[in-house]
Design a protein around this motif. Structure first.
Motif, PDB file in Angstrom:
ATOM      1  N   GLU A  14       0.821  -1.215   0.000  1.00 47.46           N
ATOM      2  CA  GLU A  14       0.000   0.000   0.000  1.00 47.46           C
ATOM      3  C   GLU A  14       0.856   1.266   0.000  1.00 47.46           C
ATOM      4  O   GLU A  14       0.455   2.294  -0.566  1.00 47.46           O
ATOM      5  CB  GLU A  14      -0.908   0.019   1.244  1.00 47.46           C
ATOM      6  N   ILE A  15       2.042   1.220   0.632  1.00 47.61           N
ATOM      7  CA  ILE A  15       2.830   2.454   0.737  1.00 47.61           C
ATOM      8  C   ILE A  15       3.509   2.801  -0.572  1.00 47.61           C
ATOM      9  O   ILE A  15       4.045   3.904  -0.712  1.00 47.61           O
ATOM     10  CB  ILE A  15       3.879   2.344   1.867  1.00 47.61           C
ATOM     11  N   ARG A  16       3.517   1.880  -1.535  1.00 52.72           N
ATOM     12  CA  ARG A  16       4.186   2.147  -2.812  1.00 52.72           C
ATOM     13  C   ARG A  16       3.247   2.751  -3.850  1.00 52.72           C
ATOM     14  O   ARG A  16       3.623   2.922  -5.006  1.00 52.72           O
ATOM     15  CB  ARG A  16       4.775   0.840  -3.362  1.00 52.72           C
ATOM     16  N   GLN A  17       2.023   3.099  -3.464  1.00 53.60           N
ATOM     17  CA  GLN A  17       1.048   3.610  -4.414  1.00 53.60           C
ATOM     18  C   GLN A  17       1.144   5.120  -4.603  1.00 53.60           C
ATOM     19  O   GLN A  17       0.371   5.708  -5.346  1.00 53.60           O
ATOM     20  CB  GLN A  17      -0.370   3.236  -3.955  1.00 53.60           C
ATOM     21  N   LYS A  18       2.091   5.758  -3.902  1.00 52.61           N
ATOM     22  CA  LYS A  18       2.403   7.188  -4.082  1.00 52.61           C
ATOM     23  C   LYS A  18       1.141   8.053  -3.935  1.00 52.61           C
ATOM     24  O   LYS A  18       0.817   8.887  -4.779  1.00 52.61           O
ATOM     25  CB  LYS A  18       3.059   7.440  -5.444  1.00 52.61           C
ATOM     26  N   ARG A  19       0.412   7.863  -2.848  1.00 56.56           N
ATOM     27  CA  ARG A  19      -0.737   8.694  -2.541  1.00 56.56           C
ATOM     28  C   ARG A  19      -0.432   9.567  -1.327  1.00 56.56           C
ATOM     29  O   ARG A  19       0.286   9.145  -0.419  1.00 56.56           O
ATOM     30  CB  ARG A  19      -1.971   7.830  -2.257  1.00 56.56           C
ATOM     31  N   ALA A  20      -1.021  10.766  -1.315  1.00 55.87           N
ATOM     32  CA  ALA A  20      -0.744  11.681  -0.203  1.00 55.87           C
ATOM     33  C   ALA A  20      -1.344  11.170   1.095  1.00 55.87           C
ATOM     34  O   ALA A  20      -0.747  11.320   2.163  1.00 55.87           O
ATOM     35  CB  ALA A  20      -1.284  13.078  -0.523  1.00 55.87           C
ATOM     36  N   PHE A  21      -2.538  10.544   1.031  1.00 58.23           N
ATOM     37  CA  PHE A  21      -3.174  10.012   2.227  1.00 58.23           C
ATOM     38  C   PHE A  21      -3.383   8.516   2.062  1.00 58.23           C
ATOM     39  O   PHE A  21      -3.796   8.044   0.989  1.00 58.23           O
ATOM     40  CB  PHE A  21      -4.507  10.717   2.496  1.00 58.23           C
TER      41      PHE A  21
ATOM     42  N   TYR B  70       4.671  10.800   2.781  1.00 56.50           N
ATOM     43  CA  TYR B  70       5.606  11.547   1.933  1.00 56.50           C
ATOM     44  C   TYR B  70       6.794  10.639   1.627  1.00 56.50           C
ATOM     45  O   TYR B  70       7.282   9.921   2.513  1.00 56.50           O
ATOM     46  CB  TYR B  70       6.099  12.812   2.642  1.00 56.50           C
ATOM     47  N   GLU B  71       7.244  10.638   0.370  1.00 50.38           N
ATOM     48  CA  GLU B  71       8.292   9.711  -0.063  1.00 50.38           C
ATOM     49  C   GLU B  71       9.391  10.476  -0.790  1.00 50.38           C
ATOM     50  O   GLU B  71       9.118  11.426  -1.543  1.00 50.38           O
ATOM     51  CB  GLU B  71       7.713   8.655  -1.011  1.00 50.38           C
TER      52      GLU B  71
END
Length: 583
Positions: free
Chosen positions: A235-242, A253-254
């Motif tokens: 899920e954290i690799r989907q580059k979404r703000a929330f 933030y990545e």
């Protein structure tokens, strides 16, 4: 009371007041509340983003600093030593160990230093045991060794398992190979506990996850984003703000660093903030509803009580409209509406007196405009003079001293607001100080010739009558010719005639007509030729429309400005200003 319009039903003024009171009470409160609410959202969101991104930058900066600094130190060691120098030289190995300890201390970090030979035996170590990141069967195919062999002379890094200090944790290993591809080789390593990188840089309520390019978790201060076997949750690799995960919402933030080898993720929990946000919305809506009900009730009562008084005021004004000025208004209410009644009665009593005062008001208005026109002192002249004094004081102190004296006289004369009428002699004295400064500024490019009828010296003239005309001649003439001559001639006949002529380039007939038309304007706001307009306006306001400024100019032959004023000597009363004079 009601009003009506054609084609529409009656409009009750009471209802209009009630609606107005409600509108101007509820709407502003609602706008203020919503503005505060929007500010709260913006501030909370900005604070969350700022803290999260700052934590991300700190972790990224520390990782890059570690890799760059430890790598640079290894390369320095690589450049300074050869395998022959190290082989069989324990003292040099101990010296390297001392240098490494000193460098680790300078980095203010926890780290260990190792030197392994080609058989992967520990030659030098700052730790008491075998490197925890080194597998028991370490060989040439060991991950970081394979990187070093493929890139000799360069520092490489890798996150690898480290079990000596904390079970199931990773270590950041920065290493370099010393020696040729054949023969004896040495492997130099710095090992930094990966968790240290996060713990020392991120002490805020921000959760940090550091992964490699294969999405394996290298280090983290939370287990919420790690799956079994140490992989990061997809899920954290989907580059979404929330991000919604494990019944919690996060701001994410990545950042990719070190050539894309490392990904740094920072997460801030926002579920509590969203709950607080919902509670605030409910409170704000209740406040608006309560204020609205109170406003409706209060507006209705105020409208009902004030309508009767307003009816009385309207009837009184209708009688005044019919010409009856003997109808006083009696309002018994002790509130703001009583002020209207008192003002109405005062208006009736003072109407004739006000008419009589109108003439005095007109005279005061003219005087005020004259004073305003007199105050138009050109700041550019002052700035230019100060700059000239600044440079002259070092080269020619005597000239600078004389310029300062002249400038002092100019300022003392021009800022004296108590005097509006002066003698021609006084204004000529002022203009001589002004020309003194201009001659020093332009040196041999400016000449003057002043001829004055002695009978005119005690004639009364408006203050600062010469300066705008001469200033205009210098501005538009000094750049067109190498030498500019300004002639001032004052004569007395039926009127006081002042002529200021220059031998500059002059102006075309079209430009002259345009300038004459500008001088006829009643209210001028533009800056072009404002000085001439100023003088013309002052003369006409003070002495009448038959006096003023006349301009004549021919292309290539210069410009002549004539000012006509009544002849009035010092100490005399004002003469009749109805006569005219010719030029």
């Amino acid at each position: 009371m009601k009003f009506g319009v054609k084609g529409a039903g009656p409009i009750h003024f009471r209802d209009e007041i009630r609606r107005a009171l409600i509108f101007y009470t509820v709407i502003p409160v609602a706008v203020v509340v919503l503005a505060f609410f929007a500010f709260f959202i913006f501030y909370a969101h900005s604070s969350i983003m700022e803290v999260n991104q700052e934590s991300n930058r700190l972790v990224c900066g520390e990782l890059e600093r570690m890799v760059d600094s430890y790598g640079s130190e290894l390369i320095r060691m690589w450049d300074a030593d050869s395998t022959e120098r190290l082989q069989g030289n324990p003292s040099r190995l101990r010296q390297l160990q001392t240098e490494a300890i000193r460098f680790i201390d300078s980095m203010h970090s926890q780290a260990d230093f190792y030197i392994l030979n080609s058989r992967f035996e520990v030659c030098v170590s700052t730790a008491e045991q075998r490197p925890g990141f080194m597998p028991p069967d370490a060989g040439l195919n060991w991950g970081i060794v394979r990187k070093m062999r493929s890139r000799p002379g360069e520092a490489v890094f890798e996150f690898t398992s480290e079990s000596t200090k904390r079970e199931n944790q990773k270590a950041l290993v920065v290493g370099a190979q010393l020696g040729a591809a054949s023969g004896e080789r040495y492997y130099l390593f710095f090992m930094v506990p990966a968790r240290y990188l996060v713990d020392t840089t991120c002490n805020r309520p921000v959760q940090v996850v550091v992964t490699n390019r294969y999405h394996d978790v290298c280090t983290s201060n939370t287990n919420s984003f790690t799956m079994e076997f140490g992989a990061a949750k997809p899920e954290i690799r989907q580059k979404r703000a929330f991000l919604s995960l494990n019944d919690e919402w996060y701001y994410q933030y990545e950042t990719d660093i070190l050539g894309g080898e490392i990904n740094v993720y920072t997460f801030t929990p926002v579920k509590n903030a969203m709950t607080l946000f919902a509670v605030d919305i409910s409170i704000f809506l209740l406040v608006i509803l309560l204020i609205g009900n109170i406003s409706v009730f209060g507006a209705t009562r105020v409208a009902r009580s004030k309508t009767a008084v307003i009816d009385q005021i309207i009837r009184a004004f209708e009688k005044v409209k019919e010409g009856n000025l003997n109808t006083p208004l009696n309002i018994g209410a002790e509130d703001e509406l009583s002020v209207i009644g008192d003002s109405y009665n005062l208006m009736l009593e003072s109407l004739k007196e006000q008419i009589e005062r109108n003439n005095q008001v007109v005279r005061e208005t003219v005087y005020s405009e004259i004073r305003q026109l007199e105050s138009q002192f050109n700041p550019h002249f002052l700035f230019n003079t100060l700059e000239t004094i600044k440079f002259t004081v070092k080269l020619e102190p005597d000239i600078a001293s004389r310029m300062i004296v002249a400038l002092s006289a100019i300022l003392r004369y021009s800022i004296n607001s108590q005097i509006t009428d002066v003698t021609l002699e006084e204004d000529l004295s002022y203009i001589e100080s002004y020309l003194t400064i201009q001659k020093y500024r332009f040196e041999d490019s400016l000449f003057t010739d002043i001829q004055v009828d002695k009978r005119a010296l005690d004639c009364i003239v408006p203050k600062l009558i010469f300066q705008p005309v001469i200033e205009n001649a210098i501005k538009y003439g000094i750049g067109e010719t190498e030498v500019l001559t300004i002639r001032i001639c004052v004569t007395v006949a039926d009127c006081l005639l002042i002529r200021v002529q220059d031998d500059g380039d002059g102006m075309s007939r079209e430009k002259l007509e345009e300038l004459r038309n500008l001088m006829k304007e009643e209210n001028r706001t533009g800056k072009a030729h404002f000085g001439l307009y100023n003088i013309n306006r002052r003369i006409k306001l003070m002495y009448g429309a038959q006096y003023g400024v006349d301009i004549d100019s021919r292309q290539g032959q210069g410009t002549s400005v004539s000012m006509r004023l009544p002849v009035r000597h010092k100490g005399e009363k004002k003469h009749d200003q109805g006569s005219d004079c010719g030029g």
